[in-house]
Design a protein around this motif. Sequence first.
Motif, PDB file in Angstrom:
ATOM      1  N   ALA A  11       0.849  -1.202   0.000  1.00 53.27           N
ATOM      2  CA  ALA A  11       0.000   0.000   0.000  1.00 53.27           C
ATOM      3  C   ALA A  11       0.877   1.241   0.000  1.00 53.27           C
ATOM      4  CB  ALA A  11      -0.919   0.013   1.226  1.00 53.27           C
ATOM      5  N   GLU A  12       0.326   2.324  -0.520  1.00 53.76           N
ATOM      6  CA  GLU A  12       0.921   3.651  -0.361  1.00 53.76           C
ATOM      7  C   GLU A  12      -0.163   4.603   0.099  1.00 53.76           C
ATOM      8  OE1 GLU A  12       1.409   6.013  -4.221  1.00 53.76           O
ATOM      9  OE2 GLU A  12       1.801   3.961  -4.876  1.00 53.76           O
ATOM     10  N   PHE A  13       0.249   5.676   0.795  1.00 52.08           N
ATOM     11  CA  PHE A  13      -0.727   6.559   1.435  1.00 52.08           C
ATOM     12  C   PHE A  13      -0.565   7.998   0.968  1.00 52.08           C
ATOM     13  CE2 PHE A  13       0.823   3.329   4.447  1.00 52.08           C
ATOM     14  CZ  PHE A  13      -0.298   2.513   4.470  1.00 52.08           C
ATOM     15  N   LYS A  14      -1.562   8.791   1.288  1.00 57.76           N
ATOM     16  CA  LYS A  14      -1.531  10.212   0.966  1.00 57.76           C
ATOM     17  C   LYS A  14      -0.785  10.982   2.052  1.00 57.76           C
ATOM     18  CE  LYS A  14      -5.842  11.218   0.699  1.00 57.76           C
ATOM     19  NZ  LYS A  14      -7.071  12.004   0.476  1.00 57.76           N
ATOM     20  N   GLY A  15      -0.160  12.065   1.629  1.00 53.47           N
ATOM     21  CA  GLY A  15       0.366  13.009   2.596  1.00 53.47           C
ATOM     22  C   GLY A  15      -0.723  14.024   2.924  1.00 53.47           C
ATOM     23  N   LEU A  16      -0.793  14.427   4.182  1.00 52.83           N
ATOM     24  CA  LEU A  16      -1.837  15.348   4.645  1.00 52.83           C
ATOM     25  C   LEU A  16      -1.210  16.548   5.347  1.00 52.83           C
ATOM     26  CD1 LEU A  16      -4.173  12.654   6.261  1.00 52.83           C
ATOM     27  CD2 LEU A  16      -4.404  13.642   3.973  1.00 52.83           C
ATOM     28  N   TRP A  17      -1.923  17.675   5.287  1.00 52.36           N
ATOM     29  CA  TRP A  17      -1.433  18.859   5.992  1.00 52.36           C
ATOM     30  C   TRP A  17      -2.526  19.533   6.814  1.00 52.36           C
ATOM     31  CZ3 TRP A  17       2.601  20.089   8.227  1.00 52.36           C
ATOM     32  CH2 TRP A  17       2.982  21.395   8.521  1.00 52.36           C
ATOM     33  N   GLY A  18      -3.760  19.288   6.488  1.00 49.16           N
ATOM     34  CA  GLY A  18      -4.846  19.867   7.281  1.00 49.16           C
ATOM     35  C   GLY A  18      -5.031  21.350   7.038  1.00 49.16           C
ATOM     36  N   THR A  19      -5.703  21.997   7.971  1.00 50.90           N
ATOM     37  CA  THR A  19      -6.064  23.399   7.779  1.00 50.90           C
ATOM     38  C   THR A  19      -5.349  24.364   8.702  1.00 50.90           C
ATOM     39  OG1 THR A  19      -7.945  23.130   9.296  1.00 50.90           O
ATOM     40  CG2 THR A  19      -8.360  22.806   6.944  1.00 50.90           C
ATOM     41  N   SER A  52     -10.861  13.259  11.061  1.00 47.51           N
ATOM     42  CA  SER A  52     -10.685  11.812  11.192  1.00 47.51           C
ATOM     43  C   SER A  52     -10.950  11.112   9.860  1.00 47.51           C
ATOM     44  CB  SER A  52     -11.609  11.261  12.281  1.00 47.51           C
ATOM     45  OG  SER A  52     -12.963  11.598  12.001  1.00 47.51           O
ATOM     46  N   GLU A  53     -11.849  11.682   9.057  1.00 45.12           N
ATOM     47  CA  GLU A  53     -12.142  11.096   7.750  1.00 45.12           C
ATOM     48  C   GLU A  53     -10.919  11.184   6.837  1.00 45.12           C
ATOM     49  OE1 GLU A  53     -14.058  13.318   9.243  1.00 45.12           O
ATOM     50  OE2 GLU A  53     -15.858  12.143   9.738  1.00 45.12           O
ATOM     51  N   GLU A  54     -10.207  12.326   6.877  1.00 49.37           N
ATOM     52  CA  GLU A  54      -9.004  12.492   6.059  1.00 49.37           C
ATOM     53  C   GLU A  54      -7.892  11.555   6.527  1.00 49.37           C
ATOM     54  OE1 GLU A  54      -8.250  16.909   4.576  1.00 49.37           O
ATOM     55  OE2 GLU A  54      -8.677  16.861   6.723  1.00 49.37           O
ATOM     56  N   ALA A  55      -7.765  11.457   7.845  1.00 49.26           N
ATOM     57  CA  ALA A  55      -6.658  10.677   8.400  1.00 49.26           C
ATOM     58  C   ALA A  55      -6.869   9.173   8.250  1.00 49.26           C
ATOM     59  CB  ALA A  55      -6.465  11.024   9.871  1.00 49.26           C
ATOM     60  N   GLU A  56      -8.125   8.747   8.233  1.00 48.72           N
ATOM     61  CA  GLU A  56      -8.432   7.319   8.166  1.00 48.72           C
ATOM     62  C   GLU A  56      -7.768   6.675   6.948  1.00 48.72           C
ATOM     63  OE1 GLU A  56      -9.819   3.827   9.553  1.00 48.72           O
ATOM     64  OE2 GLU A  56     -10.110   5.770  10.543  1.00 48.72           O
ATOM     65  N   GLY A  57      -7.024   5.615   7.197  1.00 47.49           N
ATOM     66  CA  GLY A  57      -6.352   4.915   6.113  1.00 47.49           C
ATOM     67  C   GLY A  57      -5.014   5.500   5.731  1.00 47.49           C
ATOM     68  N   ASN A  58      -4.611   6.596   6.391  1.00 48.02           N
ATOM     69  CA  ASN A  58      -3.333   7.234   6.084  1.00 48.02           C
ATOM     70  C   ASN A  58      -2.390   7.284   7.286  1.00 48.02           C
ATOM     71  OD1 ASN A  58      -3.658   8.164   3.202  1.00 48.02           O
ATOM     72  ND2 ASN A  58      -5.457   9.140   4.115  1.00 48.02           N
ATOM     73  N   PHE A  59      -2.802   6.670   8.390  1.00 45.22           N
ATOM     74  CA  PHE A  59      -1.930   6.604   9.560  1.00 45.22           C
ATOM     75  C   PHE A  59      -0.768   5.643   9.298  1.00 45.22           C
ATOM     76  CE2 PHE A  59      -5.744   8.034  11.982  1.00 45.22           C
ATOM     77  CZ  PHE A  59      -5.157   9.121  12.632  1.00 45.22           C
ATOM     78  N   LEU A  60       0.394   5.971   9.859  1.00 37.72           N
ATOM     79  CA  LEU A  60       1.556   5.107   9.745  1.00 37.72           C
ATOM     80  C   LEU A  60       1.499   3.976  10.765  1.00 37.72           C
ATOM     81  CD1 LEU A  60       4.359   7.805   9.394  1.00 37.72           C
ATOM     82  CD2 LEU A  60       3.436   6.378   7.570  1.00 37.72           C
ATOM     83  N   CYS A  61       2.077   2.831  10.391  1.00 37.05           N
ATOM     84  CA  CYS A  61       2.238   1.703  11.297  1.00 37.05           C
ATOM     85  C   CYS A  61       3.719   1.310  11.328  1.00 37.05           C
ATOM     86  CB  CYS A  61       1.400   0.507  10.842  1.00 37.05           C
ATOM     87  SG  CYS A  61      -0.367   0.739  11.056  1.00 37.05           S
ATOM     88  N   ASN A  62       4.116   0.698  12.436  1.00 37.00           N
ATOM     89  CA  ASN A  62       5.502   0.303  12.610  1.00 37.00           C
ATOM     90  C   ASN A  62       5.983  -0.524  11.415  1.00 37.00           C
ATOM     91  OD1 ASN A  62       7.869  -1.311  13.706  1.00 37.00           O
ATOM     92  ND2 ASN A  62       7.419   0.044  15.420  1.00 37.00           N
ATOM     93  N   GLY A  63       7.117  -0.121  10.855  1.00 36.38           N
ATOM     94  CA  GLY A  63       7.669  -0.818   9.699  1.00 36.38           C
ATOM     95  C   GLY A  63       7.351  -0.154   8.372  1.00 36.38           C
ATOM     96  N   GLY A  86       7.573   4.125  15.175  1.00 37.97           N
ATOM     97  CA  GLY A  86       6.825   4.737  16.255  1.00 37.97           C
ATOM     98  C   GLY A  86       5.517   4.031  16.544  1.00 37.97           C
ATOM     99  N   GLU A  87       4.635   4.744  17.219  1.00 38.29           N
ATOM    100  CA  GLU A  87       3.344   4.187  17.638  1.00 38.29           C
ATOM    101  C   GLU A  87       2.396   4.056  16.446  1.00 38.29           C
ATOM    102  OE1 GLU A  87      -0.352   5.511  20.587  1.00 38.29           O
ATOM    103  OE2 GLU A  87       1.654   6.375  20.891  1.00 38.29           O
ATOM    104  N   ASP A  88       1.737   2.923  16.352  1.00 43.08           N
ATOM    105  CA  ASP A  88       0.788   2.684  15.257  1.00 43.08           C
ATOM    106  C   ASP A  88      -0.400   3.637  15.328  1.00 43.08           C
ATOM    107  OD1 ASP A  88       2.376   0.617  14.442  1.00 43.08           O
ATOM    108  OD2 ASP A  88       0.978  -0.987  14.972  1.00 43.08           O
ATOM    109  N   ASN A  89      -0.913   4.007  14.139  1.00 41.39           N
ATOM    110  CA  ASN A  89      -2.179   4.734  14.006  1.00 41.39           C
ATOM    111  C   ASN A  89      -2.213   6.040  14.791  1.00 41.39           C
ATOM    112  OD1 ASN A  89      -3.355   2.669  12.342  1.00 41.39           O
ATOM    113  ND2 ASN A  89      -3.596   1.446  14.212  1.00 41.39           N
ATOM    114  N   LYS A  90      -1.067   6.725  14.836  1.00 35.37           N
ATOM    115  CA  LYS A  90      -0.996   8.014  15.530  1.00 35.37           C
ATOM    116  C   LYS A  90      -0.508   9.121  14.603  1.00 35.37           C
ATOM    117  CE  LYS A  90       1.280  10.355  19.424  1.00 35.37           C
ATOM    118  NZ  LYS A  90       2.174  10.200  20.594  1.00 35.37           N
TER     119      LYS A  90
END
Length: 394
Positions: A11-19, A52-63, A86-90
């Motif tokens: 998988a690859e994920f989006k980069g986010l910056w928010g508002t 949370s909708e933007e972040a969902e599916g884009n959180f990093l997991c260990n490795g 680091g810590e998963d899903n943070k």
Amino acid sequence: MKKQIKDVISAEFKGLWGTDFSDDGIPVIKTNNMTYEGRIDYSDICLRNITSEEAEGNFLCNGDLIIEKSGGTKTHSVGYVNIFEGEDNKYVCNNFILPIRPNRGLVNPKYLFWQLHGMYEAGRFSDCFNKTTGIQNLQKKTYFSKEINVPSLPEQQKIAAHLDSIQSAIDNKKQQLQQLDELVKSKFVEMFGVNPVESGKWKVEKLDTLVQVTSSKRIYAEEQTDSGIPFLRISDLVSRINGLEQAELYISYEKYNEFSKKGWVPTKDDILVTTRGTLGLCYIIREDDEFYFQDGMITWLKFDNHEKVLSVFICYLFAYVLSPKFNIKSNGATVKYLSISDLKVEKIPVPPIDLQNDFAAYVQKSDSAKSIIKTQLVDLQELLDSKMDEYFGE
């Protein structure tokens, strides 16, 4: 077995910056949190207002691995990789970073990190970016099409563990260097106090009554050459302070000798001080140094005599007392320039010369120990590079 990078990613994920920034926002890893050694620096993580909708599916997991996809510098192109441990899903990444997740059924995440890191250091991603308006952008398709070695998972784990052990030894040596620096600072405080300028314990004089505060003669662009004597800008001087003697610009030997005969070249125990950017960084001239430096950006403290102060004492006074003062923020803005006239009137304490000599002797012992460790570091880094080439070379 050879596979393309894209074939070992699940998988690859989006980069986010928010508002906006938010004290209770989501931590976002930026490119300046990434290191060229491959490990994320968490000391300056910003919190951003991301739904949370933007972040969902884009959180990093260990490795997971993160790759700089936009930015780059003159010395480091985009495409370097860090491993997230680091810590998963943070955490999420900003939109200058490409986060990817290794397919653990095919590849060990730490092994993939080491392979991509080794390929980057070997320059094998040099064709994977383009440049627009001064910013490098990763060509993802070209990057992902690169072939990598994919041995069995047990072999991958063995290789990753071996490289980790070498890196651990490198980290240990760097920690030893840091500890020696901390001991020197403790000795300075023990001998001279936290702020010897304001302690009232020592006589205080203006800097220009103790040393000559001056600069270099200007070197024009047409006087610069492709080889010869290094001509140091601030970035080059900072590299020297950090033990790296690199330069991109030069002046001729004839020009250097002309300036030297006129007394315009710093000599042993003189100090160069940065006066742009980060203010007050010091470099003490060594006996074997041969270089010239940029006027207006670097100030020269010329020690015509050592009757009252030693360059070692002045250098560490700048490091521990004066430089932090120069670089304080005022109304949200950082002072970016330190003039010669400002330096001339800077108040300098003058402890007894015998006390300064005792401190200089302590620093010399520390420097001798550091020199041994630095040699060991070079050997370990060469070992790491050779092993990466052995495991991942074309």
